[in-house]
Motif scaffolding. Structure first.
Motif, PDB file in Angstrom:
ATOM      1  N   ARG A 260      -0.797 -34.691-103.277  1.00 31.74           N
ATOM      2  CA  ARG A 260      -0.626 -33.962-102.113  1.00 31.74           C
ATOM      3  C   ARG A 260      -1.035 -32.360-102.309  1.00 31.74           C
ATOM      4  O   ARG A 260      -1.680 -31.644-101.494  1.00 31.74           O
ATOM      5  N   ASP A 261      -0.948 -31.906-103.503  1.00 33.48           N
ATOM      6  CA  ASP A 261      -1.237 -30.284-103.518  1.00 33.48           C
ATOM      7  C   ASP A 261      -2.891 -30.401-103.713  1.00 33.48           C
ATOM      8  O   ASP A 261      -3.523 -29.452-103.053  1.00 33.48           O
ATOM      9  N   MET A 262      -3.377 -31.211-104.377  1.00 35.47           N
ATOM     10  CA  MET A 262      -4.796 -31.272-104.286  1.00 35.47           C
ATOM     11  C   MET A 262      -5.548 -31.527-102.976  1.00 35.47           C
ATOM     12  O   MET A 262      -6.438 -31.062-102.805  1.00 35.47           O
ATOM     13  N   ASP A 263      -5.025 -32.570-102.417  1.00 36.72           N
ATOM     14  CA  ASP A 263      -5.565 -32.610-100.956  1.00 36.72           C
ATOM     15  C   ASP A 263      -5.392 -31.539-100.054  1.00 36.72           C
ATOM     16  O   ASP A 263      -6.221 -31.273 -99.323  1.00 36.72           O
ATOM     17  N   ALA A 264      -4.284 -30.610 -99.996  1.00 36.07           N
ATOM     18  CA  ALA A 264      -4.162 -29.715 -99.360  1.00 36.07           C
ATOM     19  C   ALA A 264      -5.208 -28.596 -99.464  1.00 36.07           C
ATOM     20  O   ALA A 264      -5.947 -28.009 -98.592  1.00 36.07           O
ATOM     21  N   THR A 265      -5.605 -28.251-100.770  1.00 35.95           N
ATOM     22  CA  THR A 265      -6.718 -27.462-101.064  1.00 35.95           C
ATOM     23  C   THR A 265      -8.063 -28.068-100.808  1.00 35.95           C
ATOM     24  O   THR A 265      -9.043 -27.375-100.066  1.00 35.95           O
ATOM     25  N   TYR A 266      -8.227 -29.421-101.110  1.00 35.19           N
ATOM     26  CA  TYR A 266      -9.333 -29.988-100.556  1.00 35.19           C
ATOM     27  C   TYR A 266      -9.914 -30.017 -99.349  1.00 35.19           C
ATOM     28  O   TYR A 266     -11.084 -29.727 -98.955  1.00 35.19           O
ATOM     29  N   ALA A 267      -8.890 -30.066 -98.542  1.00 29.76           N
ATOM     30  CA  ALA A 267      -9.103 -30.157 -97.025  1.00 29.76           C
ATOM     31  C   ALA A 267      -9.355 -28.954 -96.594  1.00 29.76           C
ATOM     32  O   ALA A 267     -10.341 -28.869 -95.439  1.00 29.76           O
ATOM     33  N   GLU A 268      -9.270 -27.716 -97.220  1.00 26.37           N
ATOM     34  CA  GLU A 268      -9.812 -26.299 -96.688  1.00 26.37           C
ATOM     35  C   GLU A 268     -11.156 -26.420 -96.480  1.00 26.37           C
ATOM     36  O   GLU A 268     -11.686 -25.430 -95.824  1.00 26.37           O
ATOM     37  N   PHE A 269     -12.009 -26.877 -97.091  1.00 27.20           N
ATOM     38  CA  PHE A 269     -13.430 -26.844 -97.386  1.00 27.20           C
ATOM     39  C   PHE A 269     -14.134 -27.819 -96.141  1.00 27.20           C
ATOM     40  O   PHE A 269     -15.245 -27.681 -96.311  1.00 27.20           O
ATOM     41  N   PHE A 270     -13.276 -28.301 -95.435  1.00 30.58           N
ATOM     42  CA  PHE A 270     -13.920 -29.397 -94.411  1.00 30.58           C
ATOM     43  C   PHE A 270     -13.357 -28.776 -92.955  1.00 30.58           C
ATOM     44  O   PHE A 270     -12.130 -28.333 -92.787  1.00 30.58           O
ATOM     45  N   ASP A 271     -14.325 -28.834 -92.131  1.00 29.64           N
ATOM     46  CA  ASP A 271     -13.933 -28.380 -90.684  1.00 29.64           C
ATOM     47  C   ASP A 271     -13.161 -29.650 -89.982  1.00 29.64           C
ATOM     48  O   ASP A 271     -13.461 -30.936 -89.971  1.00 29.64           O
ATOM     49  N   GLY A 272     -12.012 -29.303 -89.109  1.00 28.73           N
ATOM     50  CA  GLY A 272     -11.354 -30.148 -88.424  1.00 28.73           C
ATOM     51  C   GLY A 272     -10.728 -31.464 -89.514  1.00 28.73           C
ATOM     52  O   GLY A 272     -10.248 -31.115 -90.378  1.00 28.73           O
ATOM     53  N   HIS A 273     -11.137 -32.521 -88.806  1.00 25.23           N
ATOM     54  CA  HIS A 273     -10.588 -33.662 -89.522  1.00 25.23           C
ATOM     55  C   HIS A 273     -11.908 -34.608 -89.762  1.00 25.23           C
ATOM     56  O   HIS A 273     -11.935 -35.837 -90.047  1.00 25.23           O
ATOM     57  N   ASP A 274     -13.145 -33.844 -90.245  1.00 24.54           N
ATOM     58  CA  ASP A 274     -14.311 -34.625 -90.487  1.00 24.54           C
ATOM     59  C   ASP A 274     -14.428 -34.467 -91.803  1.00 24.54           C
ATOM     60  O   ASP A 274     -14.926 -33.793 -92.446  1.00 24.54           O
ATOM     61  N   TYR A 275     -13.663 -35.596 -92.701  1.00 20.67           N
ATOM     62  CA  TYR A 275     -13.637 -35.755 -93.941  1.00 20.67           C
ATOM     63  C   TYR A 275     -14.757 -36.669 -94.402  1.00 20.67           C
ATOM     64  O   TYR A 275     -14.804 -37.498 -93.684  1.00 20.67           O
ATOM     65  N   PRO A 276     -15.172 -36.328 -95.523  1.00 24.89           N
ATOM     66  CA  PRO A 276     -16.339 -37.583 -95.986  1.00 24.89           C
ATOM     67  C   PRO A 276     -15.288 -38.707 -96.475  1.00 24.89           C
ATOM     68  O   PRO A 276     -14.069 -38.711 -96.826  1.00 24.89           O
ATOM     69  N   ALA A 277     -16.060 -40.055 -96.635  1.00 26.34           N
ATOM     70  CA  ALA A 277     -15.523 -41.039 -97.202  1.00 26.34           C
ATOM     71  C   ALA A 277     -14.834 -40.726 -98.532  1.00 26.34           C
ATOM     72  O   ALA A 277     -15.867 -39.926 -99.346  1.00 26.34           O
ATOM     73  N   ARG A 278     -13.821 -41.258 -99.344  1.00 22.00           N
ATOM     74  CA  ARG A 278     -13.471 -40.502-100.510  1.00 22.00           C
ATOM     75  C   ARG A 278     -12.597 -41.778-101.065  1.00 22.00           C
ATOM     76  O   ARG A 278     -11.978 -42.505-100.697  1.00 22.00           O
ATOM     77  N   THR A 279     -12.718 -41.806-102.494  1.00 18.24           N
ATOM     78  CA  THR A 279     -11.836 -42.688-103.359  1.00 18.24           C
ATOM     79  C   THR A 279     -11.203 -41.448-104.297  1.00 18.24           C
ATOM     80  O   THR A 279     -11.765 -40.377-104.544  1.00 18.24           O
ATOM     81  N   CYS A 280     -10.010 -41.676-104.406  1.00 18.66           N
ATOM     82  CA  CYS A 280      -9.158 -40.903-105.467  1.00 18.66           C
ATOM     83  C   CYS A 280      -8.642 -41.988-106.436  1.00 18.66           C
ATOM     84  O   CYS A 280      -7.804 -42.798-106.002  1.00 18.66           O
ATOM     85  N   SER A 281      -8.757 -41.433-107.747  1.00 20.86           N
ATOM     86  CA  SER A 281      -8.017 -42.579-108.762  1.00 20.86           C
ATOM     87  C   SER A 281      -7.460 -41.563-109.847  1.00 20.86           C
ATOM     88  O   SER A 281      -7.724 -40.408-109.979  1.00 20.86           O
TER      89      SER A 281
END
Length: 143
Positions: free
Chosen positions: A86-107
């Motif tokens: 959750r903390d990582m996601d909040a920071t990661y999301a700051e680098f993308f506009d709106g909700h245009d996120y790339p496809a992602r795998t998180c492991s």
């Protein structure tokens, strides 16, 4: 023929690989941790600051290849404890506009290079030359 490059601001990889590989259509960035970045050891242990430092470095690398974060089509995130997502996601999301996120795998990966808690890899689509020329012309006209 792919173009293999190493970022001049990062130490040479300790593994047999390149920081960036560019072909006509894509830019592939190797996984990056805070420990890979000069001064990054100061933020190891703080998942928010590790993520921010890694994403800034990846963003700079993409820019050097003529891409922006909006060109990223895929990311792979390895994190040592999924409870920190959750903390990582909040920071990661700051680098993308709106909700245009790339496809992602998180492991969850129990151990990352240098004791870091997050490693991020990106793949971006390179703008077509005519798109890049058009954007450059628009910038010149606005100046």
């Amino acid at each position: 023929m792919p173009d293999h490059q190493n970022d001049v601001t990062l130490p040479l990889p300790l593994f047999p690989g390149s920081h960036m590989v560019l072909d006509d259509d894509y830019v592939f960035l190797s996984g990056l941790t805070a420990a890979d970045i000069q001064g990054g050891e100061a933020v190891i242990g703080d998942i928010v600051e590790e993520t921010r430092l890694v994403m800034r470095s990846l963003q700079r690398m993409l820019n050097s290849a003529g891409c922006e974060m909006g060109d990223v089509v895929r990311s792979d995130v390895h994190i040592t404890d999924l409870d920190m997502t959750r903390d990582m996601d909040a920071t990661y999301a700051e680098f993308f506009d709106g909700h245009d996120y790339p496809a992602r795998t998180c492991s969850q990966t129990p151990r990352l290079y240098g004791g870091g808690h997050v490693e991020i890899t990106l793949m971006a689509r390179r703008p077509k030359q005519e798109e890049a020329d058009s954007e450059a012309q628009e910038e010149e006209e606005s100046d």
